[in-house]
Write a protein that holds these residues in place. Structure first.
Motif, PDB file in Angstrom:
ATOM      1  N   PHE A 163      67.448  56.953  32.953  1.00  0.00           N
ATOM      2  CA  PHE A 163      66.958  55.812  32.184  1.00  0.00           C
ATOM      3  C   PHE A 163      68.121  55.212  31.385  1.00  0.00           C
ATOM      4  CE2 PHE A 163      63.369  58.810  32.601  1.00  0.00           C
ATOM      5  CZ  PHE A 163      62.563  58.024  33.401  1.00  0.00           C
ATOM      6  N   GLY A 164      67.867  54.065  30.791  1.00  0.00           N
ATOM      7  CA  GLY A 164      68.892  53.479  29.936  1.00  0.00           C
ATOM      8  C   GLY A 164      69.836  52.529  30.646  1.00  0.00           C
ATOM      9  N   ALA A 165      69.320  51.845  31.683  1.00  0.00           N
ATOM     10  CA  ALA A 165      70.140  50.828  32.367  1.00  0.00           C
ATOM     11  C   ALA A 165      70.178  49.519  31.574  1.00  0.00           C
ATOM     12  CB  ALA A 165      69.602  50.576  33.768  1.00  0.00           C
ATOM     13  N   GLY A 166      69.335  49.427  30.583  1.00  0.00           N
ATOM     14  CA  GLY A 166      69.318  48.206  29.777  1.00  0.00           C
ATOM     15  C   GLY A 166      68.719  47.011  30.510  1.00  0.00           C
ATOM     16  N   MET A 167      67.849  47.280  31.485  1.00  0.00           N
ATOM     17  CA  MET A 167      67.254  46.192  32.282  1.00  0.00           C
ATOM     18  C   MET A 167      65.759  46.030  32.038  1.00  0.00           C
ATOM     19  SD  MET A 167      69.723  44.761  33.761  1.00  0.00           S
ATOM     20  CE  MET A 167      68.810  43.681  34.860  1.00  0.00           C
ATOM     21  N   GLY A 168      65.194  46.873  31.154  1.00  0.00           N
ATOM     22  CA  GLY A 168      63.745  46.843  30.948  1.00  0.00           C
ATOM     23  C   GLY A 168      63.249  45.543  30.338  1.00  0.00           C
ATOM     24  N   LEU A 169      63.776  45.196  29.186  1.00  0.00           N
ATOM     25  CA  LEU A 169      63.313  43.966  28.522  1.00  0.00           C
ATOM     26  C   LEU A 169      63.653  42.724  29.357  1.00  0.00           C
ATOM     27  CD1 LEU A 169      64.033  44.751  24.737  1.00  0.00           C
ATOM     28  CD2 LEU A 169      61.839  44.837  25.943  1.00  0.00           C
ATOM     29  N   PRO A 170      64.866  42.626  29.941  1.00  0.00           N
ATOM     30  CA  PRO A 170      65.126  41.471  30.812  1.00  0.00           C
ATOM     31  C   PRO A 170      64.137  41.375  31.975  1.00  0.00           C
ATOM     32  CG  PRO A 170      67.190  42.610  30.335  1.00  0.00           C
ATOM     33  CD  PRO A 170      66.079  43.441  29.761  1.00  0.00           C
ATOM     34  N   ASN A 171      63.743  42.527  32.528  1.00  0.00           N
ATOM     35  CA  ASN A 171      62.786  42.522  33.642  1.00  0.00           C
ATOM     36  C   ASN A 171      61.393  42.129  33.185  1.00  0.00           C
ATOM     37  OD1 ASN A 171      63.979  42.992  36.120  1.00  0.00           O
ATOM     38  ND2 ASN A 171      64.229  45.181  35.694  1.00  0.00           N
ATOM     39  N   ILE A 172      61.015  42.573  31.997  1.00  0.00           N
ATOM     40  CA  ILE A 172      59.709  42.173  31.459  1.00  0.00           C
ATOM     41  C   ILE A 172      59.677  40.658  31.277  1.00  0.00           C
ATOM     42  CG2 ILE A 172      58.164  42.317  29.464  1.00  0.00           C
ATOM     43  CD1 ILE A 172      59.157  45.233  29.074  1.00  0.00           C
ATOM     44  N   LYS A 173      60.755  40.150  30.679  1.00  0.00           N
ATOM     45  CA  LYS A 173      60.840  38.711  30.409  1.00  0.00           C
ATOM     46  C   LYS A 173      60.757  37.899  31.705  1.00  0.00           C
ATOM     47  CE  LYS A 173      63.579  35.338  27.956  1.00  0.00           C
ATOM     48  NZ  LYS A 173      64.948  34.958  27.601  1.00  0.00           N
ATOM     49  N   ARG A 174      61.493  38.350  32.712  1.00  0.00           N
ATOM     50  CA  ARG A 174      61.545  37.647  34.001  1.00  0.00           C
ATOM     51  C   ARG A 174      60.177  37.609  34.680  1.00  0.00           C
ATOM     52  NH1 ARG A 174      65.312  40.872  36.531  1.00  0.00           N
ATOM     53  NH2 ARG A 174      66.870  39.873  35.228  1.00  0.00           N
ATOM     54  N   ASN A 175      59.397  38.656  34.503  1.00  0.00           N
ATOM     55  CA  ASN A 175      58.117  38.760  35.210  1.00  0.00           C
ATOM     56  C   ASN A 175      56.927  38.226  34.418  1.00  0.00           C
ATOM     57  OD1 ASN A 175      58.381  40.203  37.936  1.00  0.00           O
ATOM     58  ND2 ASN A 175      59.793  41.318  36.610  1.00  0.00           N
ATOM     59  N   ALA A 176      57.173  37.765  33.198  1.00  0.00           N
ATOM     60  CA  ALA A 176      56.081  37.278  32.344  1.00  0.00           C
ATOM     61  C   ALA A 176      56.133  35.760  32.221  1.00  0.00           C
ATOM     62  CB  ALA A 176      56.190  37.911  30.965  1.00  0.00           C
ATOM     63  N   ASP A 177      54.958  35.152  32.092  1.00  0.00           N
ATOM     64  CA  ASP A 177      54.909  33.714  31.793  1.00  0.00           C
ATOM     65  C   ASP A 177      55.043  33.478  30.298  1.00  0.00           C
ATOM     66  OD1 ASP A 177      54.489  32.697  34.477  1.00  0.00           O
ATOM     67  OD2 ASP A 177      52.552  33.699  34.373  1.00  0.00           O
ATOM     68  N   ILE A 178      54.533  34.424  29.511  1.00  0.00           N
ATOM     69  CA  ILE A 178      54.735  34.400  28.058  1.00  0.00           C
ATOM     70  C   ILE A 178      55.289  35.763  27.669  1.00  0.00           C
ATOM     71  CG2 ILE A 178      53.652  34.210  25.779  1.00  0.00           C
ATOM     72  CD1 ILE A 178      51.414  32.559  27.102  1.00  0.00           C
ATOM     73  N   PHE A 179      56.330  35.780  26.862  1.00  0.00           N
ATOM     74  CA  PHE A 179      56.971  37.034  26.461  1.00  0.00           C
ATOM     75  C   PHE A 179      57.306  36.927  24.976  1.00  0.00           C
ATOM     76  CE2 PHE A 179      61.167  39.154  25.802  1.00  0.00           C
ATOM     77  CZ  PHE A 179      60.778  40.461  26.021  1.00  0.00           C
ATOM     78  N   GLU A 180      56.752  37.842  24.189  1.00  0.00           N
ATOM     79  CA  GLU A 180      56.992  37.804  22.736  1.00  0.00           C
ATOM     80  C   GLU A 180      57.247  39.208  22.204  1.00  0.00           C
ATOM     81  OE1 GLU A 180      53.777  34.189  21.814  1.00  0.00           O
ATOM     82  OE2 GLU A 180      53.322  36.261  21.219  1.00  0.00           O
ATOM     83  N   ILE A 181      58.226  39.329  21.336  1.00  0.00           N
ATOM     84  CA  ILE A 181      58.443  40.600  20.633  1.00  0.00           C
ATOM     85  C   ILE A 181      58.358  40.322  19.144  1.00  0.00           C
ATOM     86  CG2 ILE A 181      60.142  42.377  20.049  1.00  0.00           C
ATOM     87  CD1 ILE A 181      61.221  42.230  22.846  1.00  0.00           C
ATOM     88  N   THR A 182      57.542  41.110  18.456  1.00  0.00           N
ATOM     89  CA  THR A 182      57.475  41.068  17.001  1.00  0.00           C
ATOM     90  C   THR A 182      57.921  42.442  16.524  1.00  0.00           C
ATOM     91  OG1 THR A 182      55.514  39.706  17.251  1.00  0.00           O
ATOM     92  CG2 THR A 182      56.004  40.492  15.037  1.00  0.00           C
ATOM     93  N   THR A 183      58.912  42.491  15.654  1.00  0.00           N
ATOM     94  CA  THR A 183      59.448  43.797  15.287  1.00  0.00           C
ATOM     95  C   THR A 183      59.984  43.779  13.872  1.00  0.00           C
ATOM     96  OG1 THR A 183      61.015  45.531  15.980  1.00  0.00           O
ATOM     97  CG2 THR A 183      61.720  43.250  16.295  1.00  0.00           C
ATOM     98  N   GLU A 184      59.920  44.953  13.242  1.00  0.00           N
ATOM     99  CA  GLU A 184      60.477  45.093  11.900  1.00  0.00           C
ATOM    100  C   GLU A 184      61.135  46.467  11.819  1.00  0.00           C
ATOM    101  OE1 GLU A 184      57.637  44.117   8.806  1.00  0.00           O
ATOM    102  OE2 GLU A 184      59.069  44.761   7.268  1.00  0.00           O
ATOM    103  N   VAL A 185      62.399  46.465  11.418  1.00  0.00           N
ATOM    104  CA  VAL A 185      63.140  47.725  11.349  1.00  0.00           C
ATOM    105  C   VAL A 185      62.443  48.684  10.389  1.00  0.00           C
ATOM    106  CG1 VAL A 185      65.331  48.773  10.655  1.00  0.00           C
ATOM    107  CG2 VAL A 185      65.335  46.669  11.999  1.00  0.00           C
TER     108      VAL A 185
END
Ligand SMILES: Nc1ncnc2c1ncn2[C@@H]1O[C@H](COP(=O)(O)OP(=O)(O)O)[C@@H](O)[C@H]1O
Ligand SMILES: [Mg+2]
Length: 142
Positions: free
Chosen positions: A106-128
């Motif tokens: 794991f850890g190729a760093g392709m997960g979020l880019p792949n999610i974004k590519r496959n979604a029509d709407i993509f949102e992340i809400t986050t707080e450290v």
């Protein structure tokens, strides 16, 4: 299209044994509902990557999938460390995965880019220090 259906899965932190079961179950459910293979495939990629991120980075969490007449909405919620820089995190190849996770492939760093590519709407809400919520929508017409 099928009747609206909601599915929820609890995802355990650092459990590489059961990792992938939720996304697999969702994929099989979508197939059984007769949803087209391209849509099933996109939903499976999104859910798998989001699930692995809960396992590896998010300290576990929850996947909520709402299957509607015209769309699928996949959400994850965690109370993990949060993402300090989202625009950096969605870049291809960016990863903070541990050595243990990398040794397991794991850890190729392709997960979020792949999610974004496959979604029509993509949102992340986050707080450290609080956690992360991810939302991905696939429209059946897309
Ligand atoms: N739920 C999460 N909680 C905290 N950090 C996350 C979460 N999801 C993703 N990240 C951060 O975004 C980075 C990129 O994620 P991703 O593209 O899936 O690549 P990878 O999982 O291979 O590291 C991760 O390395 C991590 O730093
Ligand atoms: Mg990932």
């Amino acid at each position: 299209m099928p009747e609206p259906l909601d599915l929820e899965y609890d995802i355990v932190a650092d459990d590489y044994q059961t990792a992938g079961e939720a996304s697999n179950n969702l994929k099989e459910t979508l197939k059984m509902l007769g949803i087209s293979s391209p849509i099933c495939r996109r939903a499976a990629i999104i859910t798998y990557e989001a699930e692995m991120n809960l396992v590896i980075h998010g300290g576990g969490g929850r996947i909520i999938a709402n299957i509607d007449e015209d769309k699928i909405e996949i959400k994850t919620v965690d109370q993990g460390p949060g993402i300090p820089d989202v625009s950096l995190a969605i870049q291809e190849g960016y990863t903070t995965a541990s050595d243990q996770a990398r040794e397991m492939g794991f850890g190729a760093g392709m997960g979020l880019p792949n999610i974004k590519r496959n979604a029509d709407i993509f949102e992340i809400t986050t707080e450290v220090g609080k956690g992360t919520t991810l939302r991905a929508v696939i429209n059946f017409t897309s």
